[in-house]
Design a protein around this motif. Sequence first.
Motif, PDB file in Angstrom:
ATOM      1  N   PRO A 174      93.235  24.198  41.652  1.00 30.36           N
ATOM      2  CA  PRO A 174      93.086  24.503  43.077  1.00 30.36           C
ATOM      3  C   PRO A 174      91.910  25.466  43.264  1.00 30.36           C
ATOM      4  O   PRO A 174      91.732  26.385  42.465  1.00 30.36           O
ATOM      5  N   ARG A 175      91.105  25.216  44.288  1.00 31.01           N
ATOM      6  CA  ARG A 175      89.978  26.111  44.550  1.00 31.01           C
ATOM      7  C   ARG A 175      90.438  27.190  45.513  1.00 31.01           C
ATOM      8  O   ARG A 175      90.875  26.884  46.628  1.00 31.01           O
ATOM      9  N   PRO A 176      90.358  28.468  45.100  1.00 33.15           N
ATOM     10  CA  PRO A 176      90.826  29.521  46.003  1.00 33.15           C
ATOM     11  C   PRO A 176      90.029  29.498  47.294  1.00 33.15           C
ATOM     12  O   PRO A 176      88.803  29.350  47.256  1.00 33.15           O
ATOM     13  N   PRO A 177      90.700  29.629  48.433  1.00 31.99           N
ATOM     14  CA  PRO A 177      89.996  29.564  49.716  1.00 31.99           C
ATOM     15  C   PRO A 177      89.040  30.741  49.912  1.00 31.99           C
ATOM     16  O   PRO A 177      88.014  30.600  50.555  1.00 31.99           O
ATOM     17  N   ALA A 178      89.364  31.894  49.353  1.00 30.51           N
ATOM     18  CA  ALA A 178      88.472  33.046  49.505  1.00 30.51           C
ATOM     19  C   ALA A 178      88.465  33.818  48.200  1.00 30.51           C
ATOM     20  O   ALA A 178      89.471  33.866  47.495  1.00 30.51           O
ATOM     21  N   MET A 179      87.330  34.418  47.900  1.00 31.96           N
ATOM     22  CA  MET A 179      87.236  35.176  46.656  1.00 31.96           C
ATOM     23  C   MET A 179      86.616  36.546  46.913  1.00 31.96           C
ATOM     24  O   MET A 179      85.765  36.693  47.788  1.00 31.96           O
ATOM     25  N   VAL A 180      87.081  37.524  46.175  1.00 27.22           N
ATOM     26  CA  VAL A 180      86.601  38.898  46.320  1.00 27.22           C
ATOM     27  C   VAL A 180      86.317  39.452  44.931  1.00 27.22           C
ATOM     28  O   VAL A 180      87.063  39.170  43.985  1.00 27.22           O
ATOM     29  N   THR A 181      85.245  40.232  44.821  1.00 27.25           N
ATOM     30  CA  THR A 181      84.862  40.757  43.504  1.00 27.25           C
ATOM     31  C   THR A 181      84.791  42.284  43.513  1.00 27.25           C
ATOM     32  O   THR A 181      84.254  42.874  44.456  1.00 27.25           O
ATOM     33  N   ALA A 182      85.331  42.871  42.478  1.00 25.86           N
ATOM     34  CA  ALA A 182      85.163  44.313  42.268  1.00 25.86           C
ATOM     35  C   ALA A 182      84.088  44.492  41.200  1.00 25.86           C
ATOM     36  O   ALA A 182      84.119  43.810  40.171  1.00 25.86           O
ATOM     37  N   VAL A 183      83.118  45.374  41.471  1.00 24.47           N
ATOM     38  CA  VAL A 183      82.015  45.591  40.542  1.00 24.47           C
ATOM     39  C   VAL A 183      82.004  47.049  40.101  1.00 24.47           C
ATOM     40  O   VAL A 183      82.115  47.948  40.940  1.00 24.47           O
ATOM     41  N   GLY A 184      81.883  47.278  38.798  1.00 25.22           N
ATOM     42  CA  GLY A 184      81.725  48.647  38.279  1.00 25.22           C
ATOM     43  C   GLY A 184      80.371  48.756  37.594  1.00 25.22           C
ATOM     44  O   GLY A 184      79.948  47.828  36.910  1.00 25.22           O
ATOM     45  N   ARG A 185      79.678  49.900  37.807  1.00 30.69           N
ATOM     46  CA  ARG A 185      78.347  50.094  37.206  1.00 30.69           C
ATOM     47  C   ARG A 185      78.340  51.311  36.306  1.00 30.69           C
ATOM     48  O   ARG A 185      78.978  52.325  36.628  1.00 30.69           O
ATOM     49  N   SER A 186      77.596  51.208  35.201  1.00 37.21           N
ATOM     50  CA  SER A 186      77.442  52.379  34.331  1.00 37.21           C
ATOM     51  C   SER A 186      76.216  52.191  33.447  1.00 37.21           C
ATOM     52  O   SER A 186      75.815  51.047  33.160  1.00 37.21           O
ATOM     53  N   GLU A 187      75.639  53.309  33.011  1.00 41.11           N
ATOM     54  CA  GLU A 187      74.507  53.229  32.081  1.00 41.11           C
ATOM     55  C   GLU A 187      75.000  53.334  30.642  1.00 41.11           C
ATOM     56  O   GLU A 187      74.196  53.328  29.720  1.00 41.11           O
ATOM     57  N   ASP A 188      76.303  53.446  30.488  1.00 42.37           N
ATOM     58  CA  ASP A 188      76.875  53.595  29.154  1.00 42.37           C
ATOM     59  C   ASP A 188      77.528  52.277  28.709  1.00 42.37           C
ATOM     60  O   ASP A 188      78.528  51.836  29.286  1.00 42.37           O
ATOM     61  N   PRO A 189      76.953  51.626  27.679  1.00 41.76           N
ATOM     62  CA  PRO A 189      77.510  50.338  27.220  1.00 41.76           C
ATOM     63  C   PRO A 189      78.996  50.433  26.880  1.00 41.76           C
ATOM     64  O   PRO A 189      79.736  49.472  27.104  1.00 41.76           O
ATOM     65  N   PHE A 190      79.425  51.575  26.365  1.00 48.20           N
ATOM     66  CA  PHE A 190      80.830  51.698  25.985  1.00 48.20           C
ATOM     67  C   PHE A 190      81.748  51.771  27.205  1.00 48.20           C
ATOM     68  O   PHE A 190      82.881  51.309  27.163  1.00 48.20           O
TER      69      PHE A 190
END
Lengths: 380, 482
Positions: A174-190
Motif C-alpha cells: 500500500p502506498r501511504p497517502p502522506a509522508m513526513v520526514t524527521a531530519v537530524g544534522r551533525s558534523e560528527d559521524p558518530f
Amino acid sequence: MDEIAPTTIEEASGTLRSLSSDSVPVRFLGGGTKSHWGGAAPEPDVVVRTTSLAGVVEHNAGDLTAVVLAGTPLIDAQKAFGAAGQMLAIDPPESTRATIGGAIATADSGPMRYRYGAPRDLVLGITAVMSDGAVARSGGKVIKNVAGYDLGKLFCGAWGTLGMIARVALRLHPRPPAMVTAVGRSEDPFAIQAAAGELAHGGLEPMAIDVAWSGGVGRVLARFGGAAAGGQARRAADVLSAVRTDVDIVDADEELWSRQRAGQRSETGVVVRLSVLPTEIAEVLRCADAAAGSVAGRAVGLVWVTLPPAAPLDAVAAVEELRSALAPRVCTVLDAPIEVRAKLDVWGAELDGRMDLMRRLKQQFDPAGICNPGIFMGGI
Amino acid sequence: MKDRFLEELRRICGRANVLTNPHQLETYASDGLLHYRVRPPAAVLPGTADEVRRIVRACFLESVPWVARGSGTGLSGGALPIEDGLLIVLSRLRHILEIDLPNQRIVVEPGVTNLEISAAVGPTHFYPPDPSSQVVCSIGGNVAENSGGAHCFKYGFTTNYVTGLEIVLADGEVVTLGGKELDLPGYDLLGAFVGSEGTLGIATRITLRVAPVPESWRTLVAYFDSADRAGQTVSDIVAAGIVPGAMEMMDRLAIRACEEATHAGYPLDTAVALIVELDGPAPECDERFDQVVALCRRNEATGVRVAADEAERQLIWKARKAAFASMGRVSKSYYVQDSVIPRTRLPDVLRRIDELSESYGLSVANVFHAGDGNLHPLVCYDPTVPGEAEKAERLAGEILEASVDAGGSITGEHGVGFDKKRYMPLMFGDDDLGAFQRLRCAFDPQQLVNPGKVMPTPRLCGEVPGPYREHPIERAGLAERF
C-alpha cells in the motif's frame, strides 16, 4: 553491432537459441541507464533489447501483486500501481528509461530498501530465457510459496549473466497517502551513526532511515507514512534531539528523498557501493570525508560513496585508498568515467570459495557462455 | 553400508554417535509426516561443524547418498531417510555462537530451535518467522524449508532473515555465503539455498537478522456467518492499506476442535472466526484498530471480541495454535494440506473444498493464514476404515489442483519434499524443472544430497534438459508414471 528487440517471450527464446548455437555473445539491455556498469568486457556482437517486451500483464490490486514484462519502465509501472494506491517498493534514483528488468538484474535499490527489502525480497516469480532458448519459470504469483527452487533470487543481481529476465511477478505494498520526514544534522559521524541506530532499534517502524554526508555535514532522515505519520515523526525528532543532532520535521518531503536517491549516481565522479554493518557507518562517513567525498545510503548498512571528479590515476588511487581503509568490506564501483573503469577491478571482491560455485552455476545456466560475458564478478 | 565406511564415521564422531541398531534407527524412520517410513541403514550425530564436513567428505569418497535432519518436524517428508543412504542428524549442533544486537544479528548452529533464537535476543528483539512447531523445530530445518508462520504477511519468511550461511557442499567443501552484511555482490546463492529443502548441502553456521519487538499489540477475533463475509473483511482491511501482524481464519469444524481443547470462548455456532492482530507503534495501532473493528461490523460480523489484556490475547491465540493438535477431538485421524491461493479467490476455493468434502463424504476443517492466502485444510478420516486414508489423500490432492487453478501454489510453507513431488508438474513444465535441475547440478553433480526429493522424476546431471521422453518400459506398458 546488431540490435534485436523481441516483442514476445517466444521470440526472445528463438533469438537466444539461434545465437547460442552460433556462440554469438549478446548483451541484454533495457533502458540502458546502467549499461556502463560492470567489468570491462569486449563489445558484444549483438544487443538484445527488452524494451519491446513491456507492459503490466496483471495488476491484482486486491492481492497486492502484479505481473510485469521486464522491459516495462519502472516509472510507468509505478504510475499504474499508484492509481490503485499501491506501489512497488523498489525506488532507485529516478529515471524515465530505467526498466524493471534492469533494476532487478542489477539488484538496484533505494531508500525503501530499509523497510521493504531488496528486489530479491519483492520478486515472487520469474520467467527467464536461458541461452539455449529454454523458457523457465520459478516461483509463482502469490506472496507465499515454497514450491521448487527460488530461481528468482538467483536472477536478481546476476546482471543478466545467467539468462534474460523476461517477466516477473511482484509483491506490491500500500502506498501511504502522506509522508513526513524527521531530519537530524551533525558534523560528527558518530552522532549520525548513533542517531540511525537509535531510530532503528526503537519501535517507531519508519518506512525508511537514511544517512547522508556531504561537505563535512551529516544527516539522518527517518520517513513515516502510516496513519499517525506526523506524530511518529515528532517522536523520531525527540530521539534525534536526544543524541544531540539539530532537528527538522519536513512535511513535503518528496524533494528531500529525491535528492537522497540522486546521491547514488554521479555523471563525473566515481560512485562506490558498499555493504557494511550499521556500526561501521561512522567509519565510512569518516573515510568519505577524508576523500572529500559524499555519502548517501541506508541505516541498514548499504551505502553509496561518491568520490569527486579527478584525473583518472588520482581517481583510481582514491578508490584503492577507500578499499584499503575499509577492508575487508567490499567496495563495488558503479558510475565512473570510462578511463577510470579501465584501470581497476570494479568488483574489488576477494575471489573466495564462492567463486567456484558461481562458475559452476554460470556453466549450467549458460553453457554457451553468451549472456553478458565478462561483466560480472571474477570475469563471469 | 560397508564396515569400512561405518568405522570411518565412528573415528570422526565417536562410537556412541553412530547408530546402526535397528531399534534405535526406528526413531528416525519418519519426520513429522508419519505415514512415510524408511529405516535408514545408519544415522550419525555429529557434534561440530568440522565433524559434519568430514562425514560429508567420507560420503562423497564412498558415493554414499545422505539426508540431513534437524528436529524432524517437517510435514512433507523432506527429511525422510533413504534405504541405502546415511542420515545425518544435526540436533547436537545447538550452540548460539554470537549475539550482535547493535547490528540486529544472531549467529547460530543449525540445531538451535526457532524459539531459542527469539529467547536469546529478547526481550528487546525477536526473530519473526514463527512456524507453529517453533518450540521444537530447528533453525537448520527452517532454512531448508524457508519456513513461514502466522506473521508472514507483515514480516516475511525465513529467506528474508537469513543474511549469511556457512554450508558444506556435497564434496565436503565449506563455502561461506553472505555474512552479517546485506546485499553483497555476486550471485544470490543464499537465496537459492534457503528453501532448497536440504538438497544443496548442509548449513552449519547461520547468521540471521532479528527485529525490534513491536511497541504494542491490539488483537481481536470477529465471528461471521459466512466465509464470503470474513473473506471480504480481509480484503477490505488490505485495501485500506492496513498491514496486520497476523490475520488467521478458522471454520466451524476447526473452531469446535479448538474450543473443546482450549475453552477459549469461541462460539460453537459461528461459521467462521477471523483473528486480526495489529502490532507496531501505539498511536498507529490504535488508529488502525478502530478501522479494523469498523470493517468487521460493516461486513456484518455477528460478534467482535477485543482482547482487553495480554491474558485474553494469549487465550485467543491459544485456540488458534491448538488447531492441528486438537483435531483428534473431532476426527480419528487427519491429513494436513498446505496450499496457497490469491487472497481474493478465497470464497471460490472454499466453496470448491466444500463440494469436494461432500462428494468424498469426508469432512474438512479449514485453518488458514488469511493475509497471505495460505490454506491448511485438514482432511478428516478414519484409518480403521479400509481405503479411507487413500480417499483423504486424493481429496487433499484435488484441493491442490483447485489452488493451482486459482493461480496459487501447491505449498506455502510445508515444502514439496517427498510427499508433493508428484504434484510439481501441476505448476511447472519441463523447461522449468530443467532449470531447477541446472541449479541442483551446480551444487551437487553426483546427486548425493537428499536424492528423491522435490523433483518429480529423477534426472542425471549432464543429461540434456528437454521435453519428457517416454521410457521404453512405459512404452511397453510395464510401468506408468504418476
